[in-house]
Scaffold this motif. Structure first.
Motif, PDB file in Angstrom:
ATOM      1  N   ARG A 257       0.905  -1.362   0.053  1.00 30.74           N
ATOM      2  CA  ARG A 257      -0.030  -0.021  -0.034  1.00 30.74           C
ATOM      3  C   ARG A 257       0.800   1.211  -0.152  1.00 30.74           C
TER       4      ARG A 257
ATOM      5  N   TRP B 176      -1.371   6.107   4.408  1.00 32.40           N
ATOM      6  CA  TRP B 176      -0.157   5.287   4.155  1.00 32.40           C
ATOM      7  C   TRP B 176       0.619   5.518   5.552  1.00 32.40           C
TER       8      TRP B 176
ATOM      9  N   ASP C  16      -7.547   4.676   4.428  1.00 40.94           N
ATOM     10  CA  ASP C  16      -6.961   3.612   3.817  1.00 40.94           C
ATOM     11  C   ASP C  16      -8.109   2.621   3.456  1.00 40.94           C
TER      12      ASP C  16
END
Lengths: 72, 562
Positions: free
Chosen positions: B149, B205, B487
């Motif tokens: 990710r 992130w 996310d």
């Protein structure tokens, strides 16, 4: 527990009193800076409010089980 | 031409695999000292002209070193912090951590010294790759997914940056890295800076990746990527109003999420977002005081956030736990860690005579000079929330709450204590003698932060927060849960996209293909009966049909009546 609260309260009182006695009127940017003990109150009210707001937001909306992403 | 400090770090990364353990330790400790020497050499050559090193490749001039005040202060603090982090990680036996860390530090120094956008971009990408290696952790299988990710987001950021450079190149604009306009290229570059800085909504992130790596790796990670982005904002977009708003959003968002968080390294990661918000607010305010405050806070933050991550790493190494719900009662067994943690926590909260106070006071004053009362109050409330989450909540649940019985308490090597002590000393030194920091800031600081009124106000605020915490403490419980963040959109939102759209499309395509194959087989069968012994393969008929269709189309286009 109660001892901590009393100690914290006394520290706060001493700080406000010393502000009243030692800080002479000076040029301030905002009106609230002239109120003695304003920042103490900001710490108490702001701290409690932001904590409960965060917990409330978590409970109603954002908290998920640890395996949330693995199960879905 | 002076030797570039970044290449020294790259060279060290290259030779570390060949070195014995002792030689590696010596290299790790001597390297920052040599790099500091190189940096002072860069400064001493000719103070009049900041551009020091240009390499021409083909038609393009790469300005590798442009050493003005802004670049030097960041390069200097990066080198200093690399010494402290190397000391902490001295006994880490995984060589990949040291190699990746050296490349990471080197590329960060390269990025802040770069004089043009292409050189910056190259170091920027090396930084992304090296930091991705640091996220990988063999003990935590999920770190690999965090890494993917991370790479996804930073890849997107890098593409934005590259597209911005290409647009500038096509428009024959200068690629010199100075103040940038918010045109299409500028916006693309801005987005890539925002991703690296961890500004909402492209921040997820950061709390995802930073707690995934090893304890030593987190210490490197928490410092460089976001601060390089803050540097880039300071150079490229100083004074742009949108930064002010993004900074306010980041500060509030970070502090509220930190209050909800259970994992200590994740909690600290949310505080990186919150503190980057402070820095970006300063840069967005733009006046001398604001930019000085923003940069000063970045420098201070490297030290106190490093200290906090070191103490969190120490807790993790000693107990093998990182969740507040699994920790407790450490005050009797880890007194020194409590001391260092509290110094970091008081620094970040802005206690007078520690380094957070030194830079936060400048930011608050900058808000005051611009008559932004709401901003001053927001900064104060965020500071209250910061003290509440790190100074009180984390400390209480990790060190004082119930007496957790640990199966095994691993001893911490001496170097970790030494690194924490040195970092704490640096926080204290800047806090007591702010001139240490102020003399390196881009503009001269004339503001006196040590007035009795200001000191008392700050103390009152912290005492009030403590009093509030004591009142509500019995209602607070740690919750073993995760919090949803942005996310979600690419973790679950992505899977909904796959399940809802991609899989039906795939099924449809398979059905069509199966029908098509069946049709061709049938045709073949008929054809074989007509011309025995002759067989047409499955590719030929569709190809023939396609050619026929193309022919008909072109004939139609040519012959159609106008």
């Amino acid at each position: 527990m109660a001892k901590d609260i009393i100690i914290a309260f006394l520290i706060g009182i001493i700080l406000v009193l010393s502000e009243i006695f030692f800080v002479h009127p000076h040029k301030v940017h905002f009106a609230w800076q002239e109120i003695p003990g304003f920042y103490l109150l900001l710490g108490i009210v702001g701290g409690i409010c932001i904590m409960f707001f965060a917990k409330f937001l978590g409970k109603v909306f954002l908290y998920r089980n640890d395996n949330y992403y693995k199960d879905n | 031409m002076p030797i570039h400090p970044a290449f020294l770090y790259f060279f060290a990364a290259a030779i570390i695999p060949l070195l014995s353990d002792k030689a590696r330790k010596l290299t790790q400790l001597l390297l920052p000292l040599v790099a500091a020497g190189l940096l002072s050499q860069i400064l001493s050559i000719n103070p009049e002209t900041p551009v020091k090193s240009v390499i021409t490749v083909g038609l393009f001039d790469f300005t590798l070193i442009k050493a003005d005040t802004l670049a030097i202060i960041f390069a200097g603090i990066f080198i200093l912090f690399s010494l402290l982090a190397n000391l902490y990680a001295l006994n880490c036996k995984y060589k990949y951590v040291h190699i990746a860390a050296n490349i990471y530090v080197g590329s960060s120094i390269g990025a802040v010294l770069a004089g043009d956008l292409v050189t910056l971009f190259i170091f920027w990408e090396i930084m992304a790759i090296a930091s991705a290696c640091l996220i990988w952790n063999s003990r935590r299988p999920h770190s690999m997914q965090s890494l993917y990710r991370y790479v996804l987001l930073h890849g997107a950021g890098g593409l934005c940056f590259f597209t911005g450079i290409l647009i500038k190149l096509i428009a024959h604009e200068s690629l010199h890295f100075g103040a940038l306009q918010l045109d299409i290229a500028g916006i693309l570059i801005f987005v890539s800076f925002a991703i690296n800085a961890g500004l909402p909504p492209v921040h997820a992130w950061l709390p995802d990746a930073y707690p995934a790596g090893r304890a030593e790796a987190s210490i490197y990670l928490c410092t460089f990527t976001t601060k390089v982005a803050v540097y880039a904002f300071a150079r490229g977009f100083s004074g742009s109003e949108i930064l002010l708003w993004l900074g306010v959003a980041a500060a509030i968002y970070g502090v509220i999420y930190a209050l909800m968080e259970n994992d200590i390294r994740k909690l600290l990661s949310y505080h990186i977002i919150c503190q980057v918000g402070y820095m970006v607010i300063g840069i967005g305010l733009g006046a001398h005081l604001g930019v000085n405050g923003g940069i000063g806070h970045a420098i201070g933050n490297i030290l106190f956030k490093g200290l906090l991550f070191m103490s969190a790493g120490a807790i993790m190494q000693m107990t093998s736990h990182t969740k507040l719900s699994e920790l407790g009662g450490l005050y009797s067994t880890a007194k020194w860690i409590l001391v260092f943690h509290m110094l970091g926590a008081f620094s970040i909260a802005g206690l007078p005579f520690l380094n957070g106070y030194v830079s936060k006071s400048l930011l608050v004053a900058a808000a005051g000079y611009k008559h932004l009362g709401w901003l001053e109050l927001t900064l104060m409330i965020v500071a209250v929330g910061t003290f509440m989450s790190i100074g009180l909540k984390l400390t209480y649940f990790a060190f004082f709450h119930k007496n957790t019985v640990y199966k095994q308490l691993h001893p911490l090597p001496w170097n970790c204590y030494a690194a924490m002590a040195l970092t704490a000393a640096a926080c204290l030194a800047i806090g007591v003698y702010p001139e240490l920091l102020y003399r390196f800031l881009p503009y001269p600081v004339k503001y006196n932060i040590f007035t009795i009124g200001h000191i008392l106000q700050t103390l009152q605020m912290l005492a009030g927060t403590y009093f509030g915490f004591c009142l509500i403490r019995k209602f607070l419980h740690t919750k073993d849960a995760i919090t949803l963040d942005f996310d979600w959109f690419y973790r679950l939102g992505g899977s909904i996209f796959v399940k809802g759209i991609c899989i039906p499309l795939k099924l449809g395509q398979e059905t069509i293909q199966a029908g098509w194959t069946h049709l061709i087989e049938k045709t073949n069968h008929t054809f074989e009966r007509l011309v025995p012994g002759q067989k047409i393969n499955t590719v030929a008929i569709p190809l023939l049909l396609m050619i026929c269709a193309c022919l008909f189309m072109s004939l139609f286009l040519i012959l159609r009546p106008y």
